[in-house]
Design an enzyme around this catalytic site. Structure first.
Site, PDB file in Angstrom:
ATOM      1  N   SER A 115       1.029  -1.306   0.096  1.00  0.00           N
ATOM      2  CA  SER A 115      -0.026   0.100  -0.068  1.00  0.00           C
ATOM      3  C   SER A 115       0.845   1.376   0.001  1.00  0.00           C
ATOM      4  O   SER A 115       1.283   0.919  -0.983  1.00  0.00           O
ATOM      5  CB  SER A 115      -1.276   0.081   1.637  1.00  0.00           C
ATOM      6  N   GLU A 251      -2.050  -2.718  -8.201  1.00  0.00           N
ATOM      7  CA  GLU A 251      -3.291  -2.811  -7.520  1.00  0.00           C
ATOM      8  C   GLU A 251      -3.386  -1.731  -6.737  1.00  0.00           C
ATOM      9  O   GLU A 251      -2.681  -0.914  -7.124  1.00  0.00           O
ATOM     10  CB  GLU A 251      -2.796  -3.781  -6.216  1.00  0.00           C
ATOM     11  N   HIS A 319      -4.643  -5.208  -1.605  1.00  0.00           N
ATOM     12  CA  HIS A 319      -5.701  -4.710  -1.087  1.00  0.00           C
ATOM     13  C   HIS A 319      -6.924  -5.704  -0.002  1.00  0.00           C
ATOM     14  O   HIS A 319      -7.846  -5.553   0.927  1.00  0.00           O
ATOM     15  CB  HIS A 319      -6.640  -2.980  -0.660  1.00  0.00           C
TER      16      HIS A 319
END
Length: 356
Positions: A115, A251, A319
């Site tokens: 992330s 992502e 995620h």
């Protein structure tokens, strides 16, 4: 590419908080239990000064403090590998305080996170020619019991497993709360990998697709923010490894389908996708969203189809767990196997990483 030494038995795992720390629930309890479980496995731990900090905005502490913590943790002999405490929002602001020249000159060390931690897992390879691991943050190791992907991440840190395979189920809705900080993944949805740009996928019978390249990528929210800045050395990296080619793994977190489409456009026009050999696209957090006729698949496929390479979507990345831990900067052989059963094709993904 510089590859750090793997975590040895009874080695020391360092922790730092360049993004959020483990200051509030459920993150504090998860982190504390992660330490307990790792100690039970025989590992030592070394905590940075910001692991429990909460005086920052969108990160654990002031950007200067987070930068100092990373500089010391990445170059100190006190730990063998480094895992980020968590994700967050504004890790980009620490970059002006990270001494990439110093990190480049010191012996390499594994850094793992995902992330917001893309700001390091992506820049370590592209700026320092040092491989990093896009994988779970510290609190994930506190779940009871561990999902197979968590063990995979620890095995990768220890050099025991360099080939990752897609899992059977994924979590659409998690149950982790302040009251239940150690709950495991709620994996209820069958993994359904969707390949684009591969001929013959509608035909009956088994099929196998292979491609090879150097893994590069992370969270698109962070990557598009780096595009065009002084930290953007992607074209130089791609040219350096042009003979290998690049496999992009991507992502997204907060982006809706239109923001994903704009991000693909921006990275493409920045020249990032030169020498591309294929794309691995994780399930976006906006999974299933459709806006004005645009869904998560056309948001990615339409801008990328001109490259004529495989675009593999709904991969175990990011995620919506579980996620396959990947070495950003490593060479990889990607194999996609499709078997026909009960009128549908079931795809399984394998990523075999090589330290070359």
């Amino acid at each position: 590419m510089r590859y750090p030494e793997f975590l040895r038995e009874n080695g020391t795992i360092g922790f730092a908080a360049p993004s959020f720390g483990a200051a509030t629930e459920p993150y504090r309890s998860a982190f504390d239990n992660a330490l307990k479980k790792l100690h039970a496995l025989g590992y030592q731990t070394k905590l940075g000064p910001n692991c429990y900090a909460s005086d920052g905005i969108g990160i654990s502490s002031a950007p200067e403090s987070c930068g100092r913590e990373i500089n010391e943790a990445m170059t100190s002999p006190d730990s063998d590998v480094l895992i980020s405490c968590g994700g967050g929002e504004l890790m980009c602001e620490i970059l002006d305080h990270v001494d990439f020249d110093r990190i480049r000159q010191e012996a390499p060390k594994w850094f793992m996170g995902y992330s917001d931690n893309t700001n390091l897992t992506f820049l370590l390879p592209t700026l320092c020619d040092t491989a990093a691991i896009y994988g779970p943050c510290a609190g994930t190791f506190g779940m009871e019991p561990w999902h197979a992907s968590v063990q995979d991440a620890l095995d990768l840190l220890g050099g025991k497993k360099l080939t990752m395979r897609s899992y059977d189920l994924w979590e659409k809705e998690g149950f982790k709360t302040e009251e239940n900080p150690l709950v495991p993944y709620n994996t209820t949805e069958p993994v359904a990998i969707k390949p684009f740009g591969i001929s013959g996928t509608a035909e009956n019978g088994d099929e196998e697709i292979r491609f090879r390249g150097r893994l590069l990528g992370g969270c698109v929210d962070c990557l598009v923010n780096l595009t065009g800045t002084k930290y953007d050395h992607v074209q130089e990296f791609s040219e350096k490894y042009a003979q290998d080619g690049i496999i992009w793994f991507l992502e997204s977190c907060d982006l809706n389908v239109f923001a994903i489409r704009r991000a693909m456009w921006q990275m493409k026009h920045a020249g990032w996708f030169s020498h591309v050999k294929g794309f691995l696209i994780g399930r976006p957090l906006c999974f299933g969203q459709e806006m004005m006729g645009l869904d998560q698949y056309s948001a990615v496929w339409e801008p990328l189809k001109e490259y004529g390479v495989p675009v593999i979507m709904d991969v175990d990345l990011g995620h919506l767990p579980p996620q396959m831990p990947l070495i950003c900067g490593s060479l990889a052989d990607v194999t996609l196997r499709g078997t026909q059963a009960e009128g549908r094709r079931d795809w399984k993904l394998e990523v075999a990483m090589r330290l070359e």
